[in-house]
Design a protein around this motif. Structure first.
Motif, short mmCIF file in Angstrom:
data_model
loop_
_atom_site.label_atom_id
_atom_site.label_comp_id
_atom_site.label_asym_id
_atom_site.label_seq_id
_atom_site.Cartn_x
_atom_site.Cartn_y
_atom_site.Cartn_z
N GLY B 164 0.82 -1.22 0.00
CA GLY B 164 0.00 0.00 0.00
C GLY B 164 0.85 1.25 0.00
O GLY B 164 0.54 2.24 -0.67
N TRP B 165 1.94 1.20 0.77
CA TRP B 165 2.88 2.33 0.85
C TRP B 165 3.52 2.59 -0.52
O TRP B 165 3.62 3.73 -0.97
N ARG B 166 3.95 1.51 -1.19
CA ARG B 166 4.54 1.65 -2.53
C ARG B 166 3.54 2.23 -3.52
O ARG B 166 3.86 3.11 -4.31
N LYS B 167 2.29 1.74 -3.45
CA LYS B 167 1.23 2.21 -4.35
C LYS B 167 0.96 3.70 -4.13
O LYS B 167 0.77 4.46 -5.10
N GLN B 168 0.94 4.12 -2.86
CA GLN B 168 0.69 5.53 -2.56
C GLN B 168 1.81 6.41 -3.10
O GLN B 168 1.58 7.50 -3.60
N ARG B 169 3.05 5.91 -2.97
CA ARG B 169 4.20 6.67 -3.51
C ARG B 169 4.09 6.79 -5.03
O ARG B 169 4.36 7.84 -5.61
N GLU B 170 3.70 5.68 -5.68
CA GLU B 170 3.55 5.71 -7.14
C GLU B 170 2.48 6.72 -7.56
O GLU B 170 2.68 7.48 -8.51
N LEU B 171 1.36 6.70 -6.82
CA LEU B 171 0.26 7.62 -7.15
C LEU B 171 0.71 9.07 -6.95
O LEU B 171 0.37 9.95 -7.73
N ARG B 172 1.46 9.32 -5.88
CA ARG B 172 1.97 10.68 -5.62
C ARG B 172 2.93 11.12 -6.71
O ARG B 172 2.90 12.26 -7.15
N ALA B 173 3.77 10.18 -7.13
CA ALA B 173 4.75 10.50 -8.18
C ALA B 173 4.05 10.83 -9.48
O ALA B 173 4.45 11.74 -10.21
N LEU B 174 2.96 10.10 -9.76
CA LEU B 174 2.19 10.36 -10.98
C LEU B 174 1.46 11.69 -10.91
O LEU B 174 1.30 12.39 -11.91
N ALA B 175 1.00 12.04 -9.68
CA ALA B 175 0.22 13.27 -9.50
C ALA B 175 1.10 14.51 -9.59
O ALA B 175 0.64 15.58 -9.98
#
Lengths: 66, 177
Positions: B164-175
């Motif tokens: 979940g932490w990795r996914k949130q980082r990915e989403l933040r990086a995309l945003a």
């Protein structure tokens, strides 16, 4: 009921290392393992529906009623 | 894939209904199991054995699978995900284990009902008393598990998994631009 996940609280360690396992998960895990071991123990000693003694009882009953 | 808000509400309603219905059905099953295990009235024991079989096959098992299925769809079709938050992961594990334990107990439940159908004159299956006691224990544990599931859904304790932490980082990086 909350419709979307919160982002603030869970993201405290977002920029650093991955978050550690919360204490409640560790406690729940220990309780879960103890319960599973208890059920497996009951099964092995024949005190459950899938246990040896019960299997014998089920087979006996099945034969009587078939 | 994220579901549209209307569909998400519909699946959530189905999940809450099936989960709470499962809890209620197990509570009724527990009452029947206690009656069958403790009563000295042969007719009551026979009736309870038959009612447990019907309740298990036509209410508890369908609600159990409906709860599992709608839970999977509800988590996978929303930003919550299935493996991102610990409380959802714990709910999944408890639900899967409860489903397994339920299916293991269907054989003795069916046996008690078969005995009740064939026995008319004497006390139905006194040698099956041990199985009746086990069904009481299983129903109590199932009820506790379902209460824990309900509490987890309401409280949603904090804690995200590494995934979940990795996914949130990915989403933040995309945003971020």
């Amino acid at each position: 009921m909350q419709d979307q996940p919160k982002t603030g609280n869970d993201l405290r360690s977002d920029r650093g290392s991955p978050p550690g396992t919360p204490r409640w998960v560790k406690v729940a895990g220990i309780i879960g393992i103890v319960l599973v071991l208890l059920i497996v123990l009951l099964h092995l000693t024949g005190h459950s529906p899938g246990g040896h003694a019960s299997h014998a009882s089920l087979t006996k009953q099945g034969l009587q009623h078939s | 894939m994220t579901m549209a808000p209307g569909l998400r509400k519909f699946v959530l309603t189905a999940h809450v209904t099936s989960s709470v219905g499962w809890l209620g059905a197990v509570a009724v099953f527990l009452v029947l199991a206690v009656a069958a295990a403790t009563s000295l009235d042969a007719q009551l024991v026979r009736s309870a054995d038959l009612a447990m079989d019907l309740a298990a096959w036509f209410v508890i098992v369908p609600l159990c699978f409906a709860s599992l299925l709608t839970g999977l769809v509800s988590s996978l079709g929303t930003p919550w995900g299935l493996f991102r938050h610990y409380w959802i992961l714990v709910k999944l594990l408890i639900t899967l284990f409860s489903t397994l334990v339920l299916m293991v107990h269907m054989q003795p439940i069916a046996l008690l009902a078969a005995t009740a159908r064939k026995t008319t004159a004497t006390f139905p299956g006194t040698d099956l008393h041990g199985i009746r006691n086990l069904l009481v224990t299983a129903a109590v544990l199932a009820l506790l598990a379902l209460i824990v599931l309900t509490a987890l859904s309401v409280y949603k304790p904090k804690g995200i998994t590494r995934y979940g932490w990795r996914k949130q980082r990915e989403l933040r990086a995309l945003a971020q631009p």
